[in-house]
Design an enzyme around this catalytic site. Structure first.
Site, PDB file in Angstrom:
ATOM      1  N   HIS A 220      19.379  22.713  41.579  1.00 26.04           N
ATOM      2  CA  HIS A 220      20.480  22.703  40.610  1.00 26.04           C
ATOM      3  C   HIS A 220      21.832  22.948  41.254  1.00 26.04           C
ATOM      4  CE1 HIS A 220      17.030  23.080  37.883  1.00 26.04           C
ATOM      5  NE2 HIS A 220      17.754  22.226  37.211  1.00 26.04           N
ATOM      6  N   ARG A 327      23.481  19.337  29.942  1.00 28.88           N
ATOM      7  CA  ARG A 327      22.696  20.532  30.305  1.00 28.88           C
ATOM      8  C   ARG A 327      23.420  21.735  29.704  1.00 28.88           C
ATOM      9  NH1 ARG A 327      22.051  17.473  35.444  1.00 28.88           N
ATOM     10  NH2 ARG A 327      19.861  17.510  36.055  1.00 28.88           N
ATOM     11  N   ARG A 363      20.743  18.765  25.503  1.00 26.27           N
ATOM     12  CA  ARG A 363      19.457  19.398  25.789  1.00 26.27           C
ATOM     13  C   ARG A 363      19.570  20.876  25.473  1.00 26.27           C
ATOM     14  NH1 ARG A 363      17.184  19.172  31.782  1.00 26.27           N
ATOM     15  NH2 ARG A 363      18.652  20.890  32.058  1.00 26.27           N
ATOM     16  N   GLU A 469       9.132  15.633  32.294  1.00 27.30           N
ATOM     17  CA  GLU A 469       9.462  16.152  33.625  1.00 27.30           C
ATOM     18  C   GLU A 469       8.327  16.974  34.221  1.00 27.30           C
ATOM     19  OE1 GLU A 469      12.992  18.605  33.469  1.00 27.30           O
ATOM     20  OE2 GLU A 469      12.433  19.488  31.559  1.00 27.30           O
ATOM     21  N   ASN A 492      13.685  14.964  38.668  1.00 29.14           N
ATOM     22  CA  ASN A 492      13.830  16.103  39.599  1.00 29.14           C
ATOM     23  C   ASN A 492      12.635  17.044  39.494  1.00 29.14           C
ATOM     24  OD1 ASN A 492      16.334  14.945  39.794  1.00 29.14           O
ATOM     25  ND2 ASN A 492      17.321  16.445  38.476  1.00 29.14           N
ATOM     26  N   ASP A 493      12.354  17.455  38.265  1.00 24.81           N
ATOM     27  CA  ASP A 493      11.208  18.348  38.093  1.00 24.81           C
ATOM     28  C   ASP A 493       9.898  17.587  38.210  1.00 24.81           C
ATOM     29  OD1 ASP A 493      12.174  20.984  37.810  1.00 24.81           O
ATOM     30  OD2 ASP A 493      13.063  20.408  35.896  1.00 24.81           O
ATOM     31  N   ARG A 503      12.086  21.878  44.591  1.00 25.43           N
ATOM     32  CA  ARG A 503      13.215  20.951  44.730  1.00 25.43           C
ATOM     33  C   ARG A 503      14.428  21.569  45.410  1.00 25.43           C
ATOM     34  NH1 ARG A 503      14.830  20.397  38.349  1.00 25.43           N
ATOM     35  NH2 ARG A 503      16.922  19.945  39.063  1.00 25.43           N
ATOM     36  N   CYS A 540      17.066  10.503  33.595  1.00 26.38           N
ATOM     37  CA  CYS A 540      18.279  11.298  33.777  1.00 26.38           C
ATOM     38  C   CYS A 540      18.186  12.206  34.993  1.00 26.38           C
ATOM     39  CB  CYS A 540      18.601  12.105  32.530  1.00 26.38           C
ATOM     40  SG  CYS A 540      17.283  13.229  32.074  1.00 26.38           S
TER      41      CYS A 540
HETATM   42  C1  PEP Z   1      15.122  16.820  35.828  1.00 27.89           C
HETATM   43  O1  PEP Z   1      14.290  17.711  35.982  1.00 27.89           O
HETATM   44  O2  PEP Z   1      15.046  15.695  36.374  1.00 27.89           O
HETATM   45  C2  PEP Z   1      16.298  17.063  34.969  1.00 27.89           C
HETATM   46  C3  PEP Z   1      17.129  16.102  34.673  1.00 27.89           C
HETATM   47  O3  PEP Z   1      16.496  18.349  34.530  1.00 27.89           O
HETATM   48  P1  PEP Z   1      17.101  19.515  35.451  1.00 27.89           P
HETATM   49  O4  PEP Z   1      17.577  18.879  36.736  1.00 27.89           O
HETATM   50  O5  PEP Z   1      18.201  20.149  34.704  1.00 27.89           O
HETATM   51  O6  PEP Z   1      15.938  20.424  35.644  1.00 27.89           O
HETATM   52 MG    MG Z   2      14.349  19.440  34.711  1.00 35.42          MG
END
Ligand code: PEP
Ligand code: MG
Length: 608
Positions: A220, A327, A363, A469, A492-493, A503, A540
């Site tokens: 993040h 977010r 979200r 995710e 990402n997750d 990550r 996303c």
């Molecule tokens: C993700 O996990 O891809 C996502 C968009 O949410 P975040 O990066 O805020 O966990």
């Molecule tokens: Mg996520």
């Protein structure tokens, strides 16, 4: 932004400011594209604020256990740093390792730890007060020795005791780590690590770039830095060794390189790179008004992710046709209390109004993982993180269903903002159908309450969708599609959980691979389920922001992407340079591969 004295400082570092120091080049992880040159700004830790001083006798055991947890956490942090030294040249290891060993020893059965424990027990003070008092007492004695003939060694030890005391107190109070207030305009912020909430405090008009020793590409912190458009390199081992505030440093956030004390010839080349990047940005800016359509006329939706209010003007200029992921964590960070309904409603409404009729996907709070939020801890709404595995714990929707009042306030605020324009509601970290059903019950209850109070509530209600995710969600996408009104794939997750790779972790960053066959199959599965159930699906996660991935994602059937604002034109260019037929052929080839290296070749070679 460059300050007036910026170039002057650059040339001074090798001439007027004492004997030139050798040029040093390091390689880290590219986190946000762009080249930045400036003086090093090493963050100054704010003094620890201890709000809890005295305790009751009944709290002694609880306090001792807080102390043990902080010791454990500090040890983990130092051991991690020590392990990472292995990638450094031997002489640098020789400089740093003994210091870390000294710190680790102080966290063992040392005078500091024994003393702190007895202060808690005998003097009834909180763990942080006990540590601070004991560290100061020991350091005071050592400094007194240092003042006489034996000198330097004792003074150094005194500073070491204070340093380890500060680390313990930081872990006990979870104080925000950083203060950027006194940084020189145009500086490069250099730190061991930056938490997402620290990154959120960066003013991009002041800080030209960021370099850290820790961090991964899709953590993040990296996402926030990209959101702010601050060129950044994370996870550069050895960065802090011998580094002095004010030295000139060049970071290239596209290549992931860091150059310390550049030679004049390197500096000239870096300045050219800065100019080339600015020209490229200008060229891409001209795409803003052009539609996102492929060469064979397929329209693609390109929206922007929003994590901080300062991004709104950048989003408006990017050509994005809506916000695909807001977010909402930003509203909860760097403050002492949880934002109330009015504050939240105002904040969402401002975003909705700025988007002038383009949809905004909000979200609900995704607490957990690396996103630690002090206000929630202070309000007693979240459990103690330290000994659990936060990525697998009470994250996202799980916490919100345990603390339904949090969710109710947020949903009410979102519905109030929905009176100003189109909105969608997105649930994070869903793994099963029951979570969506439970959230929907709350959603309807909140809407009814608002209607009863006479407030305008959109009819039908804004769509309620879910982040896909987790592998669990992707593999049960059919069942979830029957409950959710849209999917947003969080790559990402998804990548982290599918491949068991943190990550934000530097050490395993090379294993974090969105092109892994498992990832591609999970995405394919999700897209197909959405199509069977006729619900919209978008991506996303950061994969959507990489234009090299655009053909593959189009070939997988995706037609909606949400990325950081600066990636929107780059992805648009990729969309406008391809046909769906070619993308499908690429995807067909890729899905047959078992070797990710071959997949990377195919993706990189597409269109050439
Ligand atoms: C993700 O996990 O891809 C996502 C968009 O949410 P975040 O990066 O805020 O966990
Ligand atoms: Mg996520």
């Amino acid at each position: 932004m460059r300050s007036a004295g910026w170039w002057k400082l650059a040339s001074m570092s090798r001439t007027e400011a004492g004997p030139p120091r050798p040029e040093r080049r390091l390689i880290g992880i590219p986190a946000c594209a762009g080249v930045a040159i400036g003086p090093v700004f090493r963050t100054v830790e704010p003094p620890a604020v201890i709000t809890r001083n005295r305790i009751h006798a009944a709290d002694i055991n609880g306090e001792l256990s807080r102390l043990e947890t902080a010791i454990l956490q500090s040890r983990k942090q130092l051991l991690k740093l020590r392990n990472r030294l292995l990638v450094l040249p031997e002489e640098s290891q020789g400089e740093i390792a003994p210091l870390l060993d000294a710190y680790l020893q102080m966290l063992g059965p040392s005078r500091l730890v024994r003393g702190a424990r007895s202060r808690v027990q005998d003097r009834l003070v909180s763990a942080e007060t006990a540590v601070m008092e004991e560290a100061n007492a020991i350091a005071g004695v050592l400094s007194a020795v240092g003042a006489d003939a034996e000198g330097e060694g004792s003074k150094r030890q005194a500073e070491e005791v204070r340093e380890i005391g500060r680390r313990l107190v930081r872990n006990l109070t979870r104080a925000p780590f950083r203060s950027f207030a006194d940084c020189l305009q145009g500086s490069i912020l250099v730190a061991e690590a930056l938490r997402p909430s620290d990154a959120a405090l960066i003013d991009p008009a002041r800080i030209a770039g960021v370099a850290t020793e820790e961090g991964g590409t899709d953590g993040h912190t990296a996402i926030l830095l990209r959101a702010l458009g601050v060129p950044s390199v994370l996870g550069a081992p050895g960065l802090l060794t011998g580094l002095q505030g004010g030295e000139i440093i060049v970071i290239d956030g596209s290549l992931g390189s860091v150059l310390i004390n550049p030679l004049p010839s390197s500096l000239t080349a870096s300045r050219r790179a800065v100019d080339a990047f600015a020209r490229e940005r200008q060229r891409l800016g001209r795409l803003r008004r052009l539609p996102a359509v492929t060469l064979d006329n397929e329209t693609v939706e390109l929206q922007a992710n929003l994590e901080l209010p300062v991004e709104l003007p950048m989003i408006a200029q990017s050509g994005a046709t809506g916000i695909g992921l807001l977010r909402s964590e930003f509203m909860f960070m760097n403050r002492d209390t949880v934002p109330n309904e009015d504050e939240q409603a105002q904040s969402y409404r401002r975003v909705v109004e700025t988007m002038q009729g383009d949809p905004v996907t909000i979200r609900v709070l995704d607490w957990g993982g690396e996103k630690e939020i002090e206000a929630l801890t202070a309000a007693g709404l979240v459990p103690d993180l330290v000994d659990s595995n936060p990525a697998l714990g009470l994250r996202g929707i799980r916490l919100l269903l345990r603390q339904p009042a949090l969710l109710e306030v947020q949903l009410t605020a979102i519905l109030r903002a929905a009176a100003a324009g189109p909105v969608r509601v997105l649930l994070p970290m869903v793994t099963n159908v029951a979570e969506v059903q439970a959230a929907r019950v709350i959603y309807h209850r909140v809407a009814q309450r608002l209607r009863d109070s006479g407030a305008p509530v959109p009819h039908p209600l804004p769509p309620l969708g879910i982040m896909v995710e987790t592998p669990g969600a992707a593999l049960s996408a059919d069942a979830l599609a029957a409950e959710a009104e849209f999917f947003a794939i969080g790559t990402n997750d998804l990548c982290m959980y599918a491949l068991a790779v943190d990550r934000g972790e530097t050490d395993v960053a090379d294993l974090y691979d969105p092109l892994h066959p498992a990832m591609l199959r999970l995405i394919q599965f999700t897209v197909e389920a959405a199509s069977r159930h006729r619900i919209p699906v978008s991506v996303c996660g950061e994969m959507a922001a990489n234009p090299a991935m655009t053909p593959l994602l189009l070939g997988l059937g995706l037609r909606s992407f949400s990325t950081n604002a600066s990636a929107v034109p780059r992805v648009k260019q990729a969309v406008r340079s391809t046909t769906i037929d070619d993308c499908q052929r690429l995807t067909w080839q890729v899905m047959k591969q078992t070797d990710p290296a071959r997949t990377r070749e195919l993706v990189a070679g597409f269109g050439s």
